[in-house]
Scaffold this motif. Sequence first.
Motif, mmCIF file in Angstrom:
data_model
loop_
_atom_site.group_PDB
_atom_site.id
_atom_site.type_symbol
_atom_site.label_atom_id
_atom_site.label_comp_id
_atom_site.label_asym_id
_atom_site.label_seq_id
_atom_site.Cartn_x
_atom_site.Cartn_y
_atom_site.Cartn_z
ATOM 1 N N LYS A 378 0.819 -1.210 0.000
ATOM 2 C CA LYS A 378 0.000 0.000 0.000
ATOM 3 C C LYS A 378 0.853 1.261 0.000
ATOM 4 C CE LYS A 378 -3.953 -2.139 2.338
ATOM 5 N NZ LYS A 378 -4.861 -2.089 3.511
ATOM 6 N N GLN A 379 2.069 1.172 0.478
ATOM 7 C CA GLN A 379 2.938 2.349 0.559
ATOM 8 C C GLN A 379 3.805 2.501 -0.696
ATOM 9 O OE1 GLN A 379 2.954 -0.066 2.994
ATOM 10 N NE2 GLN A 379 1.471 1.021 4.304
ATOM 11 N N PHE A 380 3.805 1.487 -1.571
ATOM 12 C CA PHE A 380 4.703 1.548 -2.726
ATOM 13 C C PHE A 380 4.095 2.407 -3.832
ATOM 14 C CE2 PHE A 380 6.107 0.015 -6.872
ATOM 15 C CZ PHE A 380 7.485 0.082 -6.728
ATOM 16 N N SER A 381 4.958 3.179 -4.490
ATOM 17 C CA SER A 381 4.564 3.967 -5.655
ATOM 18 C C SER A 381 5.701 3.912 -6.655
ATOM 19 C CB SER A 381 4.263 5.422 -5.275
ATOM 20 O OG SER A 381 3.943 6.173 -6.423
ATOM 21 N N SER A 382 5.376 3.507 -7.881
ATOM 22 C CA SER A 382 6.429 3.401 -8.899
ATOM 23 C C SER A 382 6.878 4.767 -9.391
ATOM 24 C CB SER A 382 5.920 2.572 -10.081
ATOM 25 O OG SER A 382 4.799 3.219 -10.683
ATOM 26 N N ASN A 383 5.988 5.795 -9.284
ATOM 27 C CA ASN A 383 6.316 7.162 -9.690
ATOM 28 C C ASN A 383 6.763 7.244 -11.142
ATOM 29 O OD1 ASN A 383 5.734 8.062 -7.080
ATOM 30 N ND2 ASN A 383 7.854 7.766 -6.401
ATOM 31 N N SER A 384 6.306 6.318 -11.957
ATOM 32 C CA SER A 384 6.700 6.291 -13.362
ATOM 33 C C SER A 384 5.780 5.349 -14.105
ATOM 34 C CB SER A 384 8.156 5.853 -13.518
ATOM 35 O OG SER A 384 8.482 5.705 -14.893
ATOM 36 N N ARG A 385 5.630 5.601 -15.384
ATOM 37 C CA ARG A 385 4.870 4.674 -16.209
ATOM 38 C C ARG A 385 5.716 3.482 -16.625
ATOM 39 N NH1 ARG A 385 2.345 7.833 -21.098
ATOM 40 N NH2 ARG A 385 4.411 8.796 -21.072
ATOM 41 N N ASN A 386 7.029 3.641 -16.674
ATOM 42 C CA ASN A 386 7.946 2.584 -17.069
ATOM 43 C C ASN A 386 8.832 2.235 -15.882
ATOM 44 O OD1 ASN A 386 7.057 2.628 -19.828
ATOM 45 N ND2 ASN A 386 8.284 4.479 -20.126
ATOM 46 N N VAL A 387 8.613 1.066 -15.312
ATOM 47 C CA VAL A 387 9.383 0.629 -14.158
ATOM 48 C C VAL A 387 9.782 -0.824 -14.384
ATOM 49 C CG1 VAL A 387 7.332 -0.048 -12.862
ATOM 50 C CG2 VAL A 387 9.429 0.473 -11.642
ATOM 51 N N TRP A 388 10.993 -1.174 -13.982
ATOM 52 C CA TRP A 388 11.433 -2.560 -14.041
ATOM 53 C C TRP A 388 12.093 -2.911 -12.721
ATOM 54 C CZ3 TRP A 388 13.688 1.464 -16.544
ATOM 55 C CH2 TRP A 388 15.054 1.693 -16.346
ATOM 56 N N TYR A 389 12.337 -4.214 -12.552
ATOM 57 C CA TYR A 389 12.781 -4.721 -11.264
ATOM 58 C C TYR A 389 14.073 -5.503 -11.450
ATOM 59 C CZ TYR A 389 7.915 -3.604 -10.306
ATOM 60 O OH TYR A 389 6.713 -2.958 -10.208
ATOM 61 N N VAL A 390 14.975 -5.347 -10.481
ATOM 62 C CA VAL A 390 16.284 -5.978 -10.538
ATOM 63 C C VAL A 390 16.461 -6.838 -9.291
ATOM 64 C CG1 VAL A 390 18.785 -5.599 -10.623
ATOM 65 C CG2 VAL A 390 17.238 -4.079 -11.882
ATOM 66 N N VAL A 391 16.886 -8.090 -9.508
ATOM 67 C CA VAL A 391 17.186 -9.026 -8.425
ATOM 68 C C VAL A 391 18.674 -9.328 -8.470
ATOM 69 C CG1 VAL A 391 16.683 -11.284 -7.411
ATOM 70 C CG2 VAL A 391 14.882 -10.024 -8.602
ATOM 71 N N SER A 392 19.353 -9.202 -7.344
ATOM 72 C CA SER A 392 20.798 -9.438 -7.276
ATOM 73 C C SER A 392 21.123 -10.124 -5.963
ATOM 74 C CB SER A 392 21.567 -8.128 -7.407
ATOM 75 O OG SER A 392 21.227 -7.252 -6.352
ATOM 76 N N VAL A 393 22.338 -10.644 -5.893
ATOM 77 C CA VAL A 393 22.795 -11.302 -4.665
ATOM 78 C C VAL A 393 23.725 -10.391 -3.863
ATOM 79 C CG1 VAL A 393 22.528 -13.608 -5.618
ATOM 80 C CG2 VAL A 393 24.682 -12.396 -5.955
ATOM 81 N N ARG A 394 23.920 -9.142 -4.332
ATOM 82 C CA ARG A 394 24.786 -8.201 -3.624
ATOM 83 C C ARG A 394 24.046 -6.879 -3.449
ATOM 84 N NH1 ARG A 394 30.840 -9.069 -6.233
ATOM 85 N NH2 ARG A 394 30.929 -11.345 -5.923
ATOM 86 N N LYS A 395 24.408 -6.179 -2.382
ATOM 87 C CA LYS A 395 23.797 -4.885 -2.121
ATOM 88 C C LYS A 395 24.307 -3.826 -3.084
ATOM 89 C CE LYS A 395 22.833 -5.426 2.816
ATOM 90 N NZ LYS A 395 23.045 -4.855 4.173
ATOM 91 N N GLN A 396 25.586 -3.873 -3.407
ATOM 92 C CA GLN A 396 26.170 -2.838 -4.252
ATOM 93 C C GLN A 396 25.597 -2.939 -5.671
ATOM 94 O OE1 GLN A 396 27.937 -4.979 -2.463
ATOM 95 N NE2 GLN A 396 28.679 -3.674 -0.782
#
Length: 856
Positions: A378-396
């Motif tokens: 409920k608190q999430f907002s993409s703030n864009s019409r074009n959004v993608w998601y990245v999954v990684s095993v490192r924080k950096q």
Amino acid sequence: MLCELRKRFFMNFECPYGLIMMIFTWIPVMAMLVTSVNGVRSDNDTELCAKIHIWSSVVPLGSPVSATCVIRKDCPLVIGQAVQIEWRLGSHLVPGSPVANESDRVSRVVISSFNHTKAVLTCWIKATSQIVAGMEIRAGYPPEAPQNLSCQTNFTSPNTLRCRWDPGLQDTHVLTTYTLHTNIRGTDLSYIYKLPPGVHHYAIPRTDFRLFLDMTINVTAKNDFGEATSESIILEPVSAAKFDPPEIEKIEMVDRMSGCLRLWWKLPSHQDWLRYFDVSLEVRFRTAASNQWNDPPIYLNRARPVRAVEQCRLLHGTEYLAQVRVRYLQSPWSEWSSSKSGVTLETAPTGRLNTWIKVSRDYISKQNNIELFWKPSKQFSSNSRNVWYVVSVRKQNNGRGKVCSTSMNYCTFQLSAREKQVYLRAVNGAGKSSLNAIRIYQPKAQSVILDVAAVPRDNRSLLIQWSAVVPSGLSGYVVEWKPSLTANLSHVQFENLDKNQSSLVLTGSFEPYKPYRISVYPRFKDGIGPPQTVNAYLRQKAPSMVPKIQIKKIWRSQAELTWDEIPLEKRNGIIKDYKVIYWYDKGPVKVAIADPEERKVILENVNTECWYEAFMIVSTFGGSLNGSTISFKTESFDIVIVATILAAFGFGVTLVIIITYITCFSKKKRLKGHIWPAVPDPANSSIKVWTSESTQFIHHSWDKEEPNPIYLSHLSFLDLTTKLSQEKDENWLNNTENTSDLGESICGSPFIPEYSGSNSDSVPYATVLFSSPSNSPLPDEPHVYLRSESTQPLVETEESFSPKCYQNVASNGTPREQCFFGPCDDCVLETEEDPTIVWDDFPFLRALAMTDTEND
């Protein structure tokens, strides 16, 4: 005529009220006709015998009514006799009384309450039952004051000010007319508009009002009982105008201001004169992905088309649709304008994502297979019409360790079992969201969920309920659902629940008659337990197909039927059961119910050697469907007799009886043929029959009743040492019998010396050996076939029926000096070598020669 009418009327009281009133309406007229005949004619006119005097023929409903009937002295109906007057209201007798100080020709009647809307009051002479006078009385109510008077200016051509009102709830029962009154304040202009009865609206023409001058308007209702006037309204015609919908010219984002849009609007060209006046404006927005407009709309009290409107506090980087409407002062709102779209300024995503991770072990690669799903909180907002998601095993975020980048709501990948955590973030053109750290837990074998049930709650939702054993360490549940007919992971949805919950209402785009797979997982602090899964339907109906019944096995008094599984997309619900309906001719109808998981049924106590018919009914919880009918025949069971005999006699005696029964009396040809082979009768056989049906020296097949084919493998020709006489040869050639069948013309078998055929001088011309399987015994003596009487030539090139000389080639290739098939013209044996023979011209002879060579 009047007497007959009165007689018929009083004898029939079931007439409709309207018909009765019509009759009594015409009674005075008829009375006038009668009295005009019986009355006294003067020089100028005809005078009536009587007259009714009443204060008014229209009275308030329920009020008292009094009337007086006066009969003239010279009325012929009463001359020379006493008069007694009666009163009737409609068909009912009303008591009257003589008037004091008057003669008996004057009578008075008083009706305390007149409750009819319309009735005829008549005066009668009792002695003669004659009507002498009559009058119709009507009753009703005074009008109510008109209510809800309203007026609206119309700017379409022609311009008018249309006013409407309600006449009131009570029906007056009498004719009521309405009059509209207008007065332009500040002037001496007043207008009165009289309307036809029953009309409750009027359009004032443009010439009779001023747009920016107030008007006083009221309406008056009037009938025989009085009149009533509505409350007056004061309005400015322009303020009562409903304007045409405005138009949004453009909408755009505001630079350096996130969440703001600026729009420009205008009025239609024929109403553009209003742009210099302050009007009220309402603006409403909705996102392009939503169907709900913001409620309430944004209200602007003083707006003009020459000024733009700005709206902020919108979502960032989001496409919006906007609409506007206007009104002037207290006028009605115009209709909403058409939509126009705009996009707010883009910013980095904010908020967190809800996640659901499923881990399974790959023991071949020794890695973990991971399915990761996410959805906005409920608190999430993409703030864009074009959004993608990245999954990684490192924080950096240095590009290293990235395992997935997608615009979908899921990701699948493999990781080493050493990895204990992955990170998820949302990214758009303006920046990145904060990291979501997701722990990777190994699956747990601890079973917690006992059962799961899914039932429709309404036409759009499902109610999921489950029971569970709550052990220590349980932190909650995950409910996962997806369509069963697709393997696309983008359709997977989930919900994280607290451990105290045991039910959930799923809402969404559930389709009726489509299956959904719903799973409930227990979530522990250190892993995810095994789920309980159930299939659910929002609504069910009968299946779209019925599987075809297959006969798997028939034995003794039972028959086993099987069928294939119904495809999932054609079930339309949860299969409740399969019913097989079966019967035989003149037998009872029986029903066998099968377990929906087994897809087979065994029919018990079926009769042997009977034709059965059967069909299937497949049922879901929403309906049933019948399949097509099949037929099958049960077989006899001879071994039942064998078992009975074995129980009564010894084995040896029983074995002899079995063999005798099977070989002599059994109807099964394949059983009889193995013990008692069929030997063809040469006297009733032909070559044509022997080569296709003879079973001599042939082993029968256990699976087929047809015999093996017979092969002609070798023919050898015999020497003819006796010359046929010309006379006998001509008699043989001139035989007129039908000899087209080669087998039936073979005569004079050497095995039967006494036998004489159609040609007693026939001689054998060939021997035929039959090939057979290697384990079959060969005959001791060769078969001898005599010369055929067929008219068909043995070789295609023969032109006459007389045999010719041929050479038989030996195995060494040298010709034999031999004459066969009868004598030649000169019957001289050839001793010289033949020229080269073209064997392709004689394929049959070539085959015989090759066979002879092989046998040598």
